[in-house]
Design a protein around this motif. Structure first.
Motif, PDB file in Angstrom:
ATOM      1  N   ILE A   1       0.774  -1.161   0.081  1.00  0.00           N
ATOM      2  CA  ILE A   1      -0.072   0.059  -0.057  1.00  0.00           C
ATOM      3  C   ILE A   1       0.893   1.164   0.037  1.00  0.00           C
ATOM      4  CG2 ILE A   1      -1.472   1.399   1.282  1.00  0.00           C
ATOM      5  CD1 ILE A   1      -2.662  -1.111   2.508  1.00  0.00           C
ATOM      6  N   VAL A   2       0.867   1.903  -1.156  1.00  0.00           N
ATOM      7  CA  VAL A   2       1.567   3.234  -1.203  1.00  0.00           C
ATOM      8  C   VAL A   2       0.561   4.427  -0.421  1.00  0.00           C
ATOM      9  CG1 VAL A   2       2.486   4.914  -2.737  1.00  0.00           C
ATOM     10  CG2 VAL A   2       2.479   2.487  -3.357  1.00  0.00           C
ATOM     11  N   GLU A   3       1.289   5.055   0.471  1.00  0.00           N
ATOM     12  CA  GLU A   3       0.509   6.273   1.013  1.00  0.00           C
ATOM     13  C   GLU A   3       1.270   7.637   0.776  1.00  0.00           C
ATOM     14  OE1 GLU A   3       0.628   5.273   5.381  1.00  0.00           O
ATOM     15  OE2 GLU A   3      -0.923   3.831   5.012  1.00  0.00           O
ATOM     16  N   GLN A   4       0.458   8.768   0.446  1.00  0.00           N
ATOM     17  CA  GLN A   4       0.946   9.957   0.272  1.00  0.00           C
ATOM     18  C   GLN A   4       0.420  10.881   0.854  1.00  0.00           C
ATOM     19  OE1 GLN A   4       3.038  11.124  -3.592  1.00  0.00           O
ATOM     20  NE2 GLN A   4       1.061  12.353  -3.855  1.00  0.00           N
ATOM     21  N   ARG A   5       0.998  11.798   1.681  1.00  0.00           N
ATOM     22  CA  ARG A   5       0.460  13.000   2.416  1.00  0.00           C
ATOM     23  C   ARG A   5       0.668  14.205   1.862  1.00  0.00           C
ATOM     24  NH1 ARG A   5       1.808   8.775   5.636  1.00  0.00           N
ATOM     25  NH2 ARG A   5       0.232   8.132   7.503  1.00  0.00           N
ATOM     26  N   SER A   6      -0.008  15.152   1.815  1.00  0.00           N
ATOM     27  CA  SER A   6      -0.131  16.488   1.060  1.00  0.00           C
ATOM     28  C   SER A   6      -0.493  17.357   1.912  1.00  0.00           C
ATOM     29  CB  SER A   6      -0.492  16.534  -0.063  1.00  0.00           C
ATOM     30  OG  SER A   6      -0.012  15.667  -1.271  1.00  0.00           O
ATOM     31  N   TYR A   7       0.416  18.363   2.364  1.00  0.00           N
ATOM     32  CA  TYR A   7       0.101  19.548   3.439  1.00  0.00           C
ATOM     33  C   TYR A   7      -0.224  20.934   2.687  1.00  0.00           C
ATOM     34  CZ  TYR A   7       2.005  15.764   6.320  1.00  0.00           C
ATOM     35  OH  TYR A   7       2.186  14.369   6.930  1.00  0.00           O
ATOM     36  N   PHE A   8      -1.263  21.433   3.098  1.00  0.00           N
ATOM     37  CA  PHE A   8      -1.423  22.795   2.347  1.00  0.00           C
ATOM     38  C   PHE A   8      -1.650  23.915   3.416  1.00  0.00           C
ATOM     39  CE2 PHE A   8      -2.909  20.054  -0.677  1.00  0.00           C
ATOM     40  CZ  PHE A   8      -2.689  20.694  -1.960  1.00  0.00           C
ATOM     41  N   ILE A   9      -1.151  24.984   3.150  1.00  0.00           N
ATOM     42  CA  ILE A   9      -1.234  26.204   4.064  1.00  0.00           C
ATOM     43  C   ILE A   9      -1.645  27.329   3.118  1.00  0.00           C
ATOM     44  CG2 ILE A   9      -0.169  28.045   5.757  1.00  0.00           C
ATOM     45  CD1 ILE A   9       1.743  25.781   6.711  1.00  0.00           C
ATOM     46  N   LYS A  10      -3.078  27.952   3.479  1.00  0.00           N
ATOM     47  CA  LYS A  10      -3.642  29.037   2.387  1.00  0.00           C
ATOM     48  C   LYS A  10      -3.517  28.640   1.150  1.00  0.00           C
ATOM     49  CE  LYS A  10      -2.042  32.823   5.955  1.00  0.00           C
ATOM     50  NZ  LYS A  10      -1.244  33.804   5.861  1.00  0.00           N
ATOM     51  N   SER A  11      -4.073  27.503   0.889  1.00  0.00           N
ATOM     52  CA  SER A  11      -4.205  26.814  -0.366  1.00  0.00           C
ATOM     53  C   SER A  11      -2.940  26.628  -1.227  1.00  0.00           C
ATOM     54  CB  SER A  11      -4.856  27.809  -1.367  1.00  0.00           C
ATOM     55  OG  SER A  11      -6.498  28.112  -0.674  1.00  0.00           O
TER      56      SER A  11
ATOM     57  N   GLU B   1       0.869  20.349  -6.568  1.00  0.00           N
ATOM     58  CA  GLU B   1      -0.375  21.409  -6.124  1.00  0.00           C
ATOM     59  C   GLU B   1      -1.381  21.642  -7.223  1.00  0.00           C
ATOM     60  OE1 GLU B   1      -0.306  26.127  -5.558  1.00  0.00           O
ATOM     61  OE2 GLU B   1       0.941  25.043  -4.271  1.00  0.00           O
ATOM     62  N   LYS B   2      -1.093  21.700  -8.439  1.00  0.00           N
ATOM     63  CA  LYS B   2      -1.944  22.065  -9.427  1.00  0.00           C
ATOM     64  C   LYS B   2      -3.033  20.923  -9.563  1.00  0.00           C
ATOM     65  CE  LYS B   2       0.824  24.889 -12.480  1.00  0.00           C
ATOM     66  NZ  LYS B   2       1.562  24.977 -13.800  1.00  0.00           N
ATOM     67  N   ARG B   3      -2.268  19.601  -9.558  1.00  0.00           N
ATOM     68  CA  ARG B   3      -3.124  18.297  -9.627  1.00  0.00           C
ATOM     69  C   ARG B   3      -4.191  18.355  -8.376  1.00  0.00           C
ATOM     70  NH1 ARG B   3      -3.370  13.256  -7.330  1.00  0.00           N
ATOM     71  NH2 ARG B   3      -1.475  13.939  -6.068  1.00  0.00           N
ATOM     72  N   ILE B   4      -3.702  18.311  -7.267  1.00  0.00           N
ATOM     73  CA  ILE B   4      -4.729  18.116  -6.284  1.00  0.00           C
ATOM     74  C   ILE B   4      -5.837  18.990  -6.086  1.00  0.00           C
ATOM     75  CG2 ILE B   4      -4.637  18.119  -3.603  1.00  0.00           C
ATOM     76  CD1 ILE B   4      -1.754  16.784  -3.855  1.00  0.00           C
ATOM     77  N   ILE B   5      -5.429  20.456  -6.377  1.00  0.00           N
ATOM     78  CA  ILE B   5      -6.579  21.493  -6.511  1.00  0.00           C
ATOM     79  C   ILE B   5      -7.363  21.381  -7.413  1.00  0.00           C
ATOM     80  CG2 ILE B   5      -6.930  23.883  -6.370  1.00  0.00           C
ATOM     81  CD1 ILE B   5      -4.342  24.365  -4.967  1.00  0.00           C
ATOM     82  N   TYR B   6      -6.970  20.766  -8.522  1.00  0.00           N
ATOM     83  CA  TYR B   6      -8.255  20.575  -9.617  1.00  0.00           C
ATOM     84  C   TYR B   6      -8.903  19.512  -9.221  1.00  0.00           C
ATOM     85  CZ  TYR B   6      -9.702  18.994 -14.025  1.00  0.00           C
ATOM     86  OH  TYR B   6     -10.694  18.498 -14.844  1.00  0.00           O
ATOM     87  N   GLU B   7      -8.346  18.381  -8.585  1.00  0.00           N
ATOM     88  CA  GLU B   7      -9.055  17.247  -8.521  1.00  0.00           C
ATOM     89  C   GLU B   7     -10.322  17.705  -7.368  1.00  0.00           C
ATOM     90  OE1 GLU B   7      -6.211  13.819  -9.470  1.00  0.00           O
ATOM     91  OE2 GLU B   7      -6.158  14.075  -7.410  1.00  0.00           O
ATOM     92  N   PHE B   8      -9.678  18.190  -6.395  1.00  0.00           N
ATOM     93  CA  PHE B   8     -10.502  18.939  -5.237  1.00  0.00           C
ATOM     94  C   PHE B   8     -11.531  19.868  -5.461  1.00  0.00           C
ATOM     95  CE2 PHE B   8     -11.106  22.259  -1.723  1.00  0.00           C
ATOM     96  CZ  PHE B   8     -11.748  21.442  -0.960  1.00  0.00           C
ATOM     97  N   SER B   9     -11.231  20.670  -6.322  1.00  0.00           N
ATOM     98  CA  SER B   9     -12.434  21.561  -7.189  1.00  0.00           C
ATOM     99  C   SER B   9     -13.130  21.050  -7.979  1.00  0.00           C
ATOM    100  CB  SER B   9     -11.544  22.669  -8.048  1.00  0.00           C
ATOM    101  OG  SER B   9     -10.607  23.347  -7.213  1.00  0.00           O
TER     102      SER B   9
END
Length: 218
Positions: free
Chosen positions: A167-177, A201-209
């Motif tokens: 199982i691959v685990e990846q954690r991404s931390y955002f501060i003020k987007s 950042e572009k990938r994750i924000i796009y998927e989240f949006s």
């Protein structure tokens, strides 16, 4: 709870039609127990083989691989622990929708009290399984926890086996987007290059949006 577990089994067992009308279920807190407890040991059959469904975070503290940005990420980690410790019966609402972006189907869940605080997405494909958890802080993306398994053989192959796949685990931390840090359990917590973080950042924000828009769609 039975409804949620049934959805998990169906998603693994059949290929959902992408043109199928969106189904939406609002789960009231009084009608279910904690789904995170209920799926921890769920086994389903894929080509006759027992397969474990990836677990959602519940009562988990984030791993600190090193002291890098420790103080900066303190609020992010505290918020992650607070939200993932809320049992399903204590959410005001949980909205679930089919989310068919992979060959074997998927489901997205939106967790809200006075406001939206968490989104989870499960995707099943012929060659992998993925779970993504999005955590919000002050209505903004704060933390993203991605977990996935890549299968050596497709699920329809007679040699399919999940037992040896990591199982691959990846954690991404955002501060003020802004994505300020990312950790993958395959690289022992080593910092990523700034250019790579910008692309992530572009990938994750796009998927989240996209998920936020999907929540508000008919």
């Amino acid at each position: 709870m039975k409804l949620i577990l049934m959805a998990m089994f169906i998603l693994l067992g059949c290929n959902l039609n992408s043109n199928k009308k969106i189904s939406e279920v609002t789960v009231l807190k009084d009608n279910i127990s904690n789904v995170n407890d209920s799926i921890d040991n769920v086994l389903t059959k894929v080509n006759g083989i027992d397969t474990i469904v990836l677990k959602e975070s519940y009562n988990k503290v984030d791993i600190e691989y090193n002291d890098y940005l420790k103080e900066n990420l303190k609020l992010v980690r505290v918020n992650f622990k607070r939200i993932n410790s809320i049992s399903n019966k204590n959410w005001k609402s949980i909205i679930q929708k089919d989310y068919n972006i992979s060959s074997e189907g998927g489901v997205v869940s939106y967790y809200s009290n006075e406001k939206l605080e968490k989104i989870t997405v499960r995707n099943f494909a012929e060659t992998n399984q993925k779970l993504t958890e999005y955590y919000l802080l002050d209505d903004k993306l704060s933390f993203v926890f991605e977990k996935w398994i890549d299968y050596e053989y497709p699920i329809y192959d007679e040699t399919f086996s999940e037992s040896e796949n990591e199982i691959v685990e990846q954690r991404s931390y955002f501060i003020k987007s802004k994505l300020v840090h990312q950790v993958n359990n395959q690289n022992c917590g080593s910092p990523f290059a700034s250019d790579y973080l910008k692309e992530e950042e572009k990938r994750i924000i796009y998927e989240f949006s996209t998920l936020i828009k999907y929540k508000n769609s008919n």
